[in-house]
Design a protein around this motif. Structure first.
Motif, short mmCIF file in Angstrom:
data_model
loop_
_atom_site.label_atom_id
_atom_site.label_comp_id
_atom_site.label_asym_id
_atom_site.label_seq_id
_atom_site.Cartn_x
_atom_site.Cartn_y
_atom_site.Cartn_z
N ARG A 1 0.86 -1.18 0.00
CA ARG A 1 0.00 0.00 0.00
C ARG A 1 0.89 1.23 0.00
O ARG A 1 2.01 1.18 0.50
CB ARG A 1 -0.89 0.05 1.25
N HIS B 1 -4.37 -6.41 7.37
CA HIS B 1 -5.62 -6.50 6.62
C HIS B 1 -5.60 -5.59 5.40
O HIS B 1 -5.45 -4.38 5.51
CB HIS B 1 -6.81 -6.19 7.52
N ARG B 2 -5.76 -6.19 4.25
CA ARG B 2 -5.66 -5.51 2.95
C ARG B 2 -6.67 -4.38 2.78
O ARG B 2 -6.37 -3.35 2.19
CB ARG B 2 -5.85 -6.55 1.85
N TRP B 3 -7.88 -4.54 3.26
CA TRP B 3 -8.94 -3.56 2.98
C TRP B 3 -9.03 -2.47 4.03
O TRP B 3 -9.95 -1.65 3.98
CB TRP B 3 -10.27 -4.28 2.78
N TRP C 1 -7.66 0.76 4.76
CA TRP C 1 -6.77 1.74 4.14
C TRP C 1 -7.19 3.19 4.38
O TRP C 1 -6.55 4.11 3.88
CB TRP C 1 -6.57 1.45 2.67
N ALA D 1 -11.81 3.08 8.30
CA ALA D 1 -11.73 1.62 8.21
C ALA D 1 -10.85 1.05 9.31
O ALA D 1 -11.17 0.00 9.89
CB ALA D 1 -11.21 1.19 6.84
N HIS E 1 -12.06 -1.48 12.20
CA HIS E 1 -11.34 -2.75 12.36
C HIS E 1 -10.87 -2.95 13.81
O HIS E 1 -11.08 -4.01 14.39
CB HIS E 1 -10.15 -2.82 11.41
#
Length: 132
Positions: free
Chosen positions: A93, A109-111, A113, A117, A121
């Motif tokens: 990222r 965690h990829r999503w 960002w 978020a 999370h």
């Protein structure tokens, strides 16, 4: 005594002020984040800004007192426990405040960002297993 490289308490701090026009598209109150990590004798502050990452040291304070001090200045503060990240490379990222905070906390965690978020999370992780 040297602190272990992983583990320990953290305070994740979210704020909404920004001088950068493109950050105004993010959710109000969640346009920037930074983290404080407890170590022997105090707290390390990691504040990744757009032009430079600020590092600071705060002498020993209780987590609740420190969180309340930031809240009095309009920030949202979430306690979190630093975890050991999986032994694989983190998803790629761009370098942002969120990516910097995720790396400190051990989150891959990829999503996750945006600051919003990340907030969602860590609030979910905290209620499940990551409280102190």
């Amino acid at each position: 005594m040297t602190a272990p490289p992983f583990g320990g308490r953290a305070l994740v701090v979210f704020g909404g002020d920004t001088a950068l026009p493109w950050l105004r598209m993010l959710k109000p109150g969640f346009r920037h984040c930074f983290v404080l990590v407890e170590r022997a004798g105090g707290w390390v502050v990691v504040n990744p800004l757009s032009h430079q990452t600020e590092l600071a040291w705060l002498e020993r304070r209780e987590a609740g007192d420190l969180a309340n001090a930031y809240r009095r200045h309009g920030f949202r503060v979430v306690p979190y426990a630093v975890i050991a990240a999986p032994p694989t490379a983190a998803p790629w990222r761009p370098y942002t405040c969120v990516e910097a905070v995720k790396r400190v906390l051990g989150i891959h965690h990829r999503w996750v960002w945006t600051p919003w978020a990340l907030y969602r999370h860590i609030r979910g992780a905290r209620t499940q297993k990551n409280t102190y």
